[in-house]
Design a protein around this motif. Structure first.
Motif, PDB file in Angstrom:
ATOM      1  N   ARG A   1       0.846  -1.206   0.000  1.00 44.29           N
ATOM      2  CA  ARG A   1       0.000   0.000   0.000  1.00 44.29           C
ATOM      3  C   ARG A   1       0.881   1.256   0.000  1.00 44.29           C
ATOM      4  NH1 ARG A   1      -5.484   0.750   2.742  1.00 44.29           N
ATOM      5  NH2 ARG A   1      -5.324  -1.500   2.654  1.00 44.29           N
ATOM      6  N   GLY A   2       0.553   2.161  -0.909  1.00 41.91           N
ATOM      7  CA  GLY A   2       1.278   3.424  -1.000  1.00 41.91           C
ATOM      8  C   GLY A   2       2.426   3.434  -1.996  1.00 41.91           C
ATOM      9  N   LEU A   3       2.779   2.272  -2.560  1.00 42.09           N
ATOM     10  CA  LEU A   3       3.939   2.219  -3.454  1.00 42.09           C
ATOM     11  C   LEU A   3       3.601   1.993  -4.929  1.00 42.09           C
ATOM     12  CD1 LEU A   3       6.650   0.312  -1.390  1.00 42.09           C
ATOM     13  CD2 LEU A   3       6.244   2.767  -1.596  1.00 42.09           C
ATOM     14  N   ALA A   4       2.347   1.734  -5.260  1.00 39.27           N
ATOM     15  CA  ALA A   4       1.989   1.532  -6.665  1.00 39.27           C
ATOM     16  C   ALA A   4       2.196   2.829  -7.448  1.00 39.27           C
ATOM     17  CB  ALA A   4       0.538   1.074  -6.786  1.00 39.27           C
ATOM     18  N   VAL A   5       2.781   2.693  -8.638  1.00 40.50           N
ATOM     19  CA  VAL A   5       3.025   3.860  -9.480  1.00 40.50           C
ATOM     20  C   VAL A   5       2.120   3.873 -10.716  1.00 40.50           C
ATOM     21  CG1 VAL A   5       5.404   4.156  -8.682  1.00 40.50           C
ATOM     22  CG2 VAL A   5       4.953   2.743 -10.712  1.00 40.50           C
ATOM     23  N   ARG A   6       1.337   2.815 -10.920  1.00 42.12           N
ATOM     24  CA  ARG A   6       0.408   2.727 -12.034  1.00 42.12           C
ATOM     25  C   ARG A   6      -0.870   2.026 -11.560  1.00 42.12           C
ATOM     26  NH1 ARG A   6       3.515   5.727 -13.883  1.00 42.12           N
ATOM     27  NH2 ARG A   6       4.466   5.789 -15.925  1.00 42.12           N
ATOM     28  N   GLU A   7      -1.952   2.210 -12.308  1.00 41.85           N
ATOM     29  CA  GLU A   7      -3.220   1.570 -11.972  1.00 41.85           C
ATOM     30  C   GLU A   7      -3.167   0.062 -12.208  1.00 41.85           C
ATOM     31  OE1 GLU A   7      -6.226   3.544 -14.249  1.00 41.85           O
ATOM     32  OE2 GLU A   7      -6.283   5.265 -12.897  1.00 41.85           O
ATOM     33  N   GLY A   8      -2.445  -0.353 -13.219  1.00 41.86           N
ATOM     34  CA  GLY A   8      -2.388  -1.771 -13.576  1.00 41.86           C
ATOM     35  C   GLY A   8      -0.966  -2.230 -13.784  1.00 41.86           C
ATOM     36  N   MET A   9      -0.510  -2.156 -15.028  1.00 42.90           N
ATOM     37  CA  MET A   9       0.841  -2.627 -15.351  1.00 42.90           C
ATOM     38  C   MET A   9       1.781  -1.455 -15.625  1.00 42.90           C
ATOM     39  SD  MET A   9       0.206  -4.053 -19.211  1.00 42.90           S
ATOM     40  CE  MET A   9      -1.327  -4.860 -18.821  1.00 42.90           C
ATOM     41  N   LEU A  10       3.062  -1.761 -15.656  1.00 38.40           N
ATOM     42  CA  LEU A  10       4.078  -0.766 -16.015  1.00 38.40           C
ATOM     43  C   LEU A  10       4.180  -0.771 -17.543  1.00 38.40           C
ATOM     44  CD1 LEU A  10       6.795  -1.645 -13.335  1.00 38.40           C
ATOM     45  CD2 LEU A  10       4.923   0.030 -13.184  1.00 38.40           C
ATOM     46  N   GLU A  11       3.324   0.045 -18.170  1.00 38.53           N
ATOM     47  CA  GLU A  11       3.199   0.031 -19.627  1.00 38.53           C
ATOM     48  C   GLU A  11       4.519   0.274 -20.346  1.00 38.53           C
ATOM     49  OE1 GLU A  11       1.398   2.273 -17.760  1.00 38.53           O
ATOM     50  OE2 GLU A  11      -0.714   1.725 -17.990  1.00 38.53           O
ATOM     51  N   GLU A  12       5.349   1.147 -19.790  1.00 36.29           N
ATOM     52  CA  GLU A  12       6.621   1.466 -20.439  1.00 36.29           C
ATOM     53  C   GLU A  12       7.478   0.212 -20.613  1.00 36.29           C
ATOM     54  OE1 GLU A  12       5.391   5.094 -17.961  1.00 36.29           O
ATOM     55  OE2 GLU A  12       5.313   2.923 -17.778  1.00 36.29           O
ATOM     56  N   ILE A  13       7.465  -0.649 -19.619  1.00 39.19           N
ATOM     57  CA  ILE A  13       8.270  -1.875 -19.672  1.00 39.19           C
ATOM     58  C   ILE A  13       7.602  -2.902 -20.581  1.00 39.19           C
ATOM     59  CG2 ILE A  13       9.324  -3.701 -18.289  1.00 39.19           C
ATOM     60  CD1 ILE A  13      10.333  -0.685 -17.811  1.00 39.19           C
TER      61      ILE A  13
END
Length: 186
Positions: free
Chosen positions: A29-41
């Motif tokens: 909790r508190g560390l997600a940077v995207r809603e789902g996946m890391l699209e850039e990767i």
């Protein structure tokens, strides 16, 4: 569309990725940077036409989604390491199945700084006690517990796979790093 040795369109190359590359809902909790996946990767992996094998999240599997943020010091325990070893063995056997059938395992991609899935960097500092008094932590060079066990299991089965990790605090630059890394391997 090219034809693979199996008589279809498959690309014959896969990459194993840390769970949260494809599912940010599994992070603390508190560390997600995207809603789902890391699209850039994911976009970089798509560019290279790689199949993606999602590794299990050892932290979520072991402690659930309501866990506290911890550093490698807490996760480097007999029970958690045993759990990671079991997950790593399953992943290595799957990788071996791919390799035996001509499908190249190109890489393992972890999460930089993670106590479990870090490859080039992990975390240290908090050694227990009252979480309100935990104090500071620092990132150090080295692998997280799960990546250590994964590397060991792959070696046990005679698999030599290059490893790298994603820097979630700098996804654009990290995508470039992964792109360069994969270009050297493919």
């Amino acid at each position: 569309m090219s034809t693979s040795p199996m008589g279809d369109a498959r690309g014959m190359r896969v990459v194993f990725v840390s769970h949260c590359v494809l599912n940010q809902n599994s992070v603390v909790r508190g560390l997600a940077v995207r809603e789902g996946m890391l699209e850039e990767i994911v976009d970089v992996l798509r560019e290279f036409k790689l199949g993606i094998i999602q590794l299990p999240c050892p932290e979520t599997g072991y402690l659930g989604l309501k866990r506290w943020w911890q550093v490698r010091d807490q996760y480097d325990s007999v029970g958690f390491r045993r759990y990671c070893k079991r997950l790593a063995e399953e992943a290595a056997r799957l990788a071996l199945e791919f390799e035996k059938n001509g499908i190249k395992v190109v890489s393992i991609i972890g999460i930089r700084g993670s106590p479990s899935c870090g490859v080039t960097e992990t975390s240290t500092g908090w050694v227990g006690g009252n979480p309100a008094e935990a104090g500071r932590y620092e990132k150090i060079k080295g692998k997280g517990v799960f990546m250590e066990e994964l590397e060991r299991a792959f070696r046990k089965y005679g698999l030599s796979v290059k490893m790298t990790d994603v820097n979630v605090s700098s996804l654009k630059e990290s995508a470039q790093e992964i792109r360069s890394f994969l270009r050297e391997l493919t």
